[in-house]
Design a protein around this motif. Structure first.
Motif, mmCIF file in Angstrom:
data_model
loop_
_atom_site.group_PDB
_atom_site.id
_atom_site.type_symbol
_atom_site.label_atom_id
_atom_site.label_comp_id
_atom_site.label_asym_id
_atom_site.label_seq_id
_atom_site.Cartn_x
_atom_site.Cartn_y
_atom_site.Cartn_z
ATOM 1 N N LEU A 37 37.901 76.349 -66.388
ATOM 2 C CA LEU A 37 37.247 75.065 -66.585
ATOM 3 C C LEU A 37 37.214 74.270 -65.283
ATOM 4 N N ALA A 38 38.271 74.358 -64.502
ATOM 5 C CA ALA A 38 38.292 73.664 -63.217
ATOM 6 C C ALA A 38 37.236 74.259 -62.284
ATOM 7 N N GLY A 39 37.102 75.566 -62.285
ATOM 8 C CA GLY A 39 36.083 76.213 -61.467
ATOM 9 C C GLY A 39 34.685 75.827 -61.894
ATOM 10 N N TYR A 40 34.464 75.707 -63.196
ATOM 11 C CA TYR A 40 33.160 75.297 -63.703
ATOM 12 C C TYR A 40 32.860 73.855 -63.313
ATOM 13 N N ALA A 41 33.873 72.983 -63.352
ATOM 14 C CA ALA A 41 33.675 71.593 -62.941
ATOM 15 C C ALA A 41 33.307 71.523 -61.460
ATOM 16 N N ARG A 42 33.968 72.327 -60.618
ATOM 17 C CA ARG A 42 33.619 72.357 -59.198
ATOM 18 C C ARG A 42 32.201 72.873 -58.994
ATOM 19 N N PHE A 43 31.800 73.859 -59.769
ATOM 20 C CA PHE A 43 30.444 74.398 -59.684
ATOM 21 C C PHE A 43 29.415 73.329 -60.041
ATOM 22 N N ARG A 44 29.676 72.599 -61.130
ATOM 23 C CA ARG A 44 28.748 71.542 -61.536
ATOM 24 C C ARG A 44 28.641 70.461 -60.472
ATOM 25 N N GLU A 45 29.774 70.056 -59.878
ATOM 26 C CA GLU A 45 29.747 69.036 -58.831
ATOM 27 C C GLU A 45 28.942 69.523 -57.630
ATOM 28 N N ALA A 46 29.121 70.777 -57.263
ATOM 29 C CA ALA A 46 28.376 71.327 -56.131
ATOM 30 C C ALA A 46 26.885 71.376 -56.428
ATOM 31 N N MET A 47 26.514 71.738 -57.646
ATOM 32 C CA MET A 47 25.098 71.787 -58.004
ATOM 33 C C MET A 47 24.492 70.396 -58.036
ATOM 34 N N GLU A 48 25.238 69.408 -58.508
ATOM 35 C CA GLU A 48 24.718 68.040 -58.534
ATOM 36 C C GLU A 48 24.531 67.530 -57.108
#
Length: 54
Positions: A37-48
């Motif tokens: 979940l932490a990795g997914y949150a980092r991915f979303r932040e990077a995409m935004e």
């Protein structure tokens, strides 16, 4: 005797399928969910960041 052997084959297959089904549906530890979940949150932040900067 041969008929008994033919009846034991599906019986053993059913027992094996039941054992495999119970093993496949066992409860696993959910310890890895936090890092995923932490990795997914980092991915979303990077995409935004990459989409909002353009």
């Amino acid at each position: 005797m041969a008929a008994l052997a033919w009846l034991l084959i599906p019986l053993m297959a059913a027992v094996g399928a039941g054992l495999w089904g119970s093993w496949a549906s066992r409860h696993r530890k959910a310890a890895g969910d936090g890092s995923e979940l932490a990795g997914y949150a980092r991915f979303r932040e990077a995409m935004e960041r990459s989409h909002s900067g353009g």
